[in-house]
Design a protein around this motif. Structure first.
Motif, PDB file in Angstrom:
ATOM      1  N   ILE A  46       0.869  -1.171   0.000  1.00  0.00           N
ATOM      2  CA  ILE A  46       0.000   0.000   0.000  1.00  0.00           C
ATOM      3  C   ILE A  46       0.910   1.227   0.000  1.00  0.00           C
ATOM      4  N   SER A  49       1.801   4.087   3.160  1.00  0.00           N
ATOM      5  CA  SER A  49       1.264   3.653   4.441  1.00  0.00           C
ATOM      6  C   SER A  49       2.355   3.026   5.293  1.00  0.00           C
ATOM      7  N   VAL A  53      -2.077   0.071   8.126  1.00  0.00           N
ATOM      8  CA  VAL A  53      -2.708   0.376   6.837  1.00  0.00           C
ATOM      9  C   VAL A  53      -4.163   0.834   6.991  1.00  0.00           C
ATOM     10  N   PRO A  54      -5.034   0.132   7.722  1.00  0.00           N
ATOM     11  CA  PRO A  54      -6.429   0.577   7.809  1.00  0.00           C
ATOM     12  C   PRO A  54      -6.584   1.978   8.409  1.00  0.00           C
ATOM     13  N   LYS A  57      -4.477   4.467   5.445  1.00  0.00           N
ATOM     14  CA  LYS A  57      -5.005   4.461   4.075  1.00  0.00           C
ATOM     15  C   LYS A  57      -6.265   3.599   3.992  1.00  0.00           C
ATOM     16  N   PRO A  58      -7.369   4.021   4.620  1.00  0.00           N
ATOM     17  CA  PRO A  58      -8.568   3.178   4.644  1.00  0.00           C
ATOM     18  C   PRO A  58      -9.105   2.775   3.266  1.00  0.00           C
ATOM     19  N   ALA A  61      -6.823   0.047   1.872  1.00  0.00           N
ATOM     20  CA  ALA A  61      -6.943  -1.190   2.647  1.00  0.00           C
ATOM     21  C   ALA A  61      -8.224  -1.931   2.271  1.00  0.00           C
ATOM     22  N   ILE A  65      -8.422  -5.695   0.519  1.00  0.00           N
ATOM     23  CA  ILE A  65      -9.159  -6.799   1.140  1.00  0.00           C
ATOM     24  C   ILE A  65     -10.284  -7.272   0.223  1.00  0.00           C
TER      25      ILE A  65
END
Length: 87
Positions: A46, A49, A53-54, A57-58, A61, A65
């Motif tokens: 990512i 980040s 990560v969540p 950089k939501p 991420a 997923i």
């Protein structure tokens, strides 16, 4: 010396969010097992980040997923063309 179990199926390249091909999510390299037509995995990063990560950089991420769970390819990033002319 042991031979590698996986071959590179797709070299390191930028990937994008599914909603916009002009927003880079990070980079991906795809590997495939030598003696299996479907055994494959992706090494995904990512961009920009850290290890959270969540939190950092939501959207990226979530896209990573969702691609993983949906068994989808990571969309190819297309760099936006600059509207400025070089002098």
């Amino acid at each position: 010396c042991a031979l590698p179990i996986f071959n590179i199926d797709e070299d390191w390249r930028p990937w994008t969010l599914g909603t916009s091909h002009h927003r880079m999510g990070g980079y991906v390299t795809s590997y495939r097992a030598r003696n299996a037509s479907q055994a494959q995995f992706h090494f995904v990063t990512i961009r920009g980040s850290g290890h959270m990560v969540p939190e950092n950089k939501p959207p990226m991420a979530l896209a990573m997923i969702a691609n993983f769970l949906g068994n989808n390819e990571f969309p190819i990033y297309e760099a936006p063309h600059s509207s400025r002319r070089r002098q």
